[in-house]
Motif scaffolding. Structure first.
Motif, PDB file in Angstrom:
ATOM      1  N   PHE A  85       0.873  -1.183   0.000  1.00 45.36           N
ATOM      2  CA  PHE A  85       0.000   0.000   0.000  1.00 45.36           C
ATOM      3  C   PHE A  85       0.909   1.231   0.000  1.00 45.36           C
ATOM      4  N   VAL A  86       0.895   1.949  -1.116  1.00 49.32           N
ATOM      5  CA  VAL A  86       1.689   3.173  -1.233  1.00 49.32           C
ATOM      6  C   VAL A  86       0.730   4.357  -1.152  1.00 49.32           C
ATOM      7  N   VAL A  87       0.990   5.252  -0.226  1.00 48.54           N
ATOM      8  CA  VAL A  87       0.124   6.417  -0.013  1.00 48.54           C
ATOM      9  C   VAL A  87       0.941   7.682  -0.282  1.00 48.54           C
ATOM     10  N   PRO A  88       0.762   8.280  -1.466  1.00 46.08           N
ATOM     11  CA  PRO A  88       1.552   9.476  -1.795  1.00 46.08           C
ATOM     12  C   PRO A  88       1.169  10.686  -0.950  1.00 46.08           C
ATOM     13  N   ASP A  89      -0.132  10.713  -0.510  1.00 43.81           N
ATOM     14  CA  ASP A  89      -0.632  11.868   0.244  1.00 43.81           C
ATOM     15  C   ASP A  89      -1.588  11.343   1.319  1.00 43.81           C
ATOM     16  N   VAL A  90      -1.122  11.316   2.558  1.00 43.84           N
ATOM     17  CA  VAL A  90      -1.958  10.716   3.612  1.00 43.84           C
ATOM     18  C   VAL A  90      -3.252  11.507   3.839  1.00 43.84           C
ATOM     19  N   SER A  91      -3.256  12.800   3.513  1.00 43.57           N
ATOM     20  CA  SER A  91      -4.457  13.606   3.762  1.00 43.57           C
ATOM     21  C   SER A  91      -5.596  13.212   2.821  1.00 43.57           C
ATOM     22  N   ALA A  92      -5.285  12.463   1.757  1.00 44.49           N
ATOM     23  CA  ALA A  92      -6.319  12.025   0.810  1.00 44.49           C
ATOM     24  C   ALA A  92      -6.933  10.676   1.210  1.00 44.49           C
ATOM     25  N   GLN A  93      -6.465  10.092   2.313  1.00 43.39           N
ATOM     26  CA  GLN A  93      -6.957   8.770   2.741  1.00 43.39           C
ATOM     27  C   GLN A  93      -8.021   8.904   3.828  1.00 43.39           C
ATOM     28  N   ASP A  94      -9.131   8.205   3.665  1.00 47.12           N
ATOM     29  CA  ASP A  94     -10.171   8.204   4.704  1.00 47.12           C
ATOM     30  C   ASP A  94      -9.784   7.293   5.863  1.00 47.12           C
ATOM     31  N   ASN A  95      -9.311   6.103   5.507  1.00 44.65           N
ATOM     32  CA  ASN A  95      -8.988   5.106   6.530  1.00 44.65           C
ATOM     33  C   ASN A  95      -7.499   5.182   6.833  1.00 44.65           C
ATOM     34  N   TYR A  96      -7.145   6.186   7.613  1.00 44.44           N
ATOM     35  CA  TYR A  96      -5.735   6.464   7.909  1.00 44.44           C
ATOM     36  C   TYR A  96      -5.622   6.809   9.388  1.00 44.44           C
ATOM     37  N   ILE A  97      -4.572   6.300  10.032  1.00 44.29           N
ATOM     38  CA  ILE A  97      -4.336   6.613  11.449  1.00 44.29           C
ATOM     39  C   ILE A  97      -3.110   7.521  11.507  1.00 44.29           C
ATOM     40  N   GLU A 133       8.491   2.466  -7.381  1.00 48.07           N
ATOM     41  CA  GLU A 133       8.546   1.001  -7.411  1.00 48.07           C
ATOM     42  C   GLU A 133       9.862   0.489  -6.849  1.00 48.07           C
ATOM     43  N   ALA A 134      10.904   1.298  -6.944  1.00 46.04           N
ATOM     44  CA  ALA A 134      12.201   0.877  -6.386  1.00 46.04           C
ATOM     45  C   ALA A 134      12.074   0.664  -4.873  1.00 46.04           C
ATOM     46  N   ASP A 135      11.289   1.514  -4.214  1.00 49.20           N
ATOM     47  CA  ASP A 135      11.078   1.320  -2.766  1.00 49.20           C
ATOM     48  C   ASP A 135      10.308   0.022  -2.526  1.00 49.20           C
ATOM     49  N   GLU A 136       9.286  -0.213  -3.344  1.00 44.96           N
ATOM     50  CA  GLU A 136       8.494  -1.439  -3.147  1.00 44.96           C
ATOM     51  C   GLU A 136       9.363  -2.676  -3.306  1.00 44.96           C
ATOM     52  N   ARG A 137      10.166  -2.713  -4.396  1.00 46.81           N
ATOM     53  CA  ARG A 137      11.006  -3.898  -4.624  1.00 46.81           C
ATOM     54  C   ARG A 137      12.017  -4.049  -3.476  1.00 46.81           C
ATOM     55  N   PHE A 138      12.585  -2.929  -3.049  1.00 48.17           N
ATOM     56  CA  PHE A 138      13.573  -2.979  -1.971  1.00 48.17           C
ATOM     57  C   PHE A 138      12.946  -3.473  -0.670  1.00 48.17           C
ATOM     58  N   LEU A 139      11.776  -2.945  -0.323  1.00 53.91           N
ATOM     59  CA  LEU A 139      11.161  -3.338   0.956  1.00 53.91           C
ATOM     60  C   LEU A 139      10.649  -4.776   0.901  1.00 53.91           C
ATOM     61  N   GLU A 140      10.259  -5.245  -0.277  1.00 48.84           N
ATOM     62  CA  GLU A 140       9.914  -6.676  -0.421  1.00 48.84           C
ATOM     63  C   GLU A 140      11.155  -7.523  -0.136  1.00 48.84           C
ATOM     64  N   PHE A 141      12.297  -7.071  -0.647  1.00 49.98           N
ATOM     65  CA  PHE A 141      13.555  -7.784  -0.378  1.00 49.98           C
ATOM     66  C   PHE A 141      13.862  -7.807   1.125  1.00 49.98           C
ATOM     67  N   VAL A 142      13.725  -6.646   1.771  1.00 53.75           N
ATOM     68  CA  VAL A 142      13.990  -6.572   3.221  1.00 53.75           C
ATOM     69  C   VAL A 142      13.114  -7.603   3.945  1.00 53.75           C
ATOM     70  N   ASN A 143      11.818  -7.629   3.600  1.00 50.20           N
ATOM     71  CA  ASN A 143      10.909  -8.548   4.298  1.00 50.20           C
ATOM     72  C   ASN A 143      11.251 -10.009   4.004  1.00 50.20           C
ATOM     73  N   GLN A 144      11.679 -10.294   2.778  1.00 56.17           N
ATOM     74  CA  GLN A 144      12.070 -11.694   2.485  1.00 56.17           C
ATOM     75  C   GLN A 144      13.280 -12.107   3.318  1.00 56.17           C
ATOM     76  N   GLU A 145      14.223 -11.186   3.485  1.00 50.79           N
ATOM     77  CA  GLU A 145      15.407 -11.495   4.304  1.00 50.79           C
ATOM     78  C   GLU A 145      15.007 -11.663   5.774  1.00 50.79           C
ATOM     79  N   VAL A 146      14.127 -10.789   6.252  1.00 48.56           N
ATOM     80  CA  VAL A 146      13.676 -10.879   7.640  1.00 48.56           C
ATOM     81  C   VAL A 146      12.898 -12.174   7.866  1.00 48.56           C
ATOM     82  N   ALA A 147      12.092 -12.562   6.886  1.00 53.20           N
ATOM     83  CA  ALA A 147      11.290 -13.796   7.022  1.00 53.20           C
ATOM     84  C   ALA A 147      12.183 -15.003   7.318  1.00 53.20           C
ATOM     85  N   LYS A 148      13.421 -14.967   6.806  1.00 52.04           N
ATOM     86  CA  LYS A 148      14.326 -16.112   7.005  1.00 52.04           C
ATOM     87  C   LYS A 148      14.781 -16.259   8.452  1.00 52.04           C
TER      88      LYS A 148
END
Ligand code: SME
Length: 150
Positions: A85-97, A133-148
């Protein structure tokens, strides 16, 4: 930047003398220090069998939102959608904490162990629309490493 960070993440997860929690803490600090627009970096994990997330290691300002019910906020939505979930502008989200009034944008990437969504990495930024998308791919990598190491 992300290529160097990938190698650094792997050296942290390989530190077998440190607890998992300490390694996750180091990862949060590394990411917040290294990426100029990562202002708060944390992991949330499913709280046992409950339909809620519990805050794990993080780097940045303390947050009141240490427990987030499934479906609530960006984090709670990712717990049920299993999607980035990528949120470019949090003020545009209804369901946001809101955790801090300085936050402009957010990215949440689910963390899977054996195909099961067991948590997520959450990044808040004080910069509007910084994530690609570079952030998404990178953070997916981080989570795959952490999952191990979970
Ligand atoms: N903004 C998140 C809550 C967690 S804080 O960003 C640390 C959300 O809407 O789920």
């Amino acid at each position: 930047m992300f290529d160097k960070l990938r190698a650094q993440i792997q050296s942290i997860t390989a530190k077998e003398t440190l607890s998992t929690e300490a390694r996750l803490q180091e990862i949060c600090e590394l990411l917040r220090d290294a990426v100029p627009y990562y202002d708060w970096v944390g992991f949330y994990f499913r709280n046992g069998e409950k339909e809620e997330l519990k805050l794990g290691p993080y780097s940045g300002e303390p947050t009141d939102h240490t427990i987030i019910p499934f479906g609530k906020g960006i984090c709670g939505q990712v717990a049920v959608s299993n999607q980035n979930f990528v949120v470019p502008d949090v003020s545009a989200q209804d369901n946001y904490i809101a955790c801090s009034i300085t936050v402009k944008s957010e990215i949440v990437v689910p963390l899977f162990v054996n195909g099961e969504n067991i948590g997520q990495i959450d990044i808040d930024s004080n910069t509007p629309d910084p994530f690609s998308e570079a952030d998404e791919r990178f953070l997916e990598f981080v989570n795959q490493e952490v999952a191990k190491i979970l």
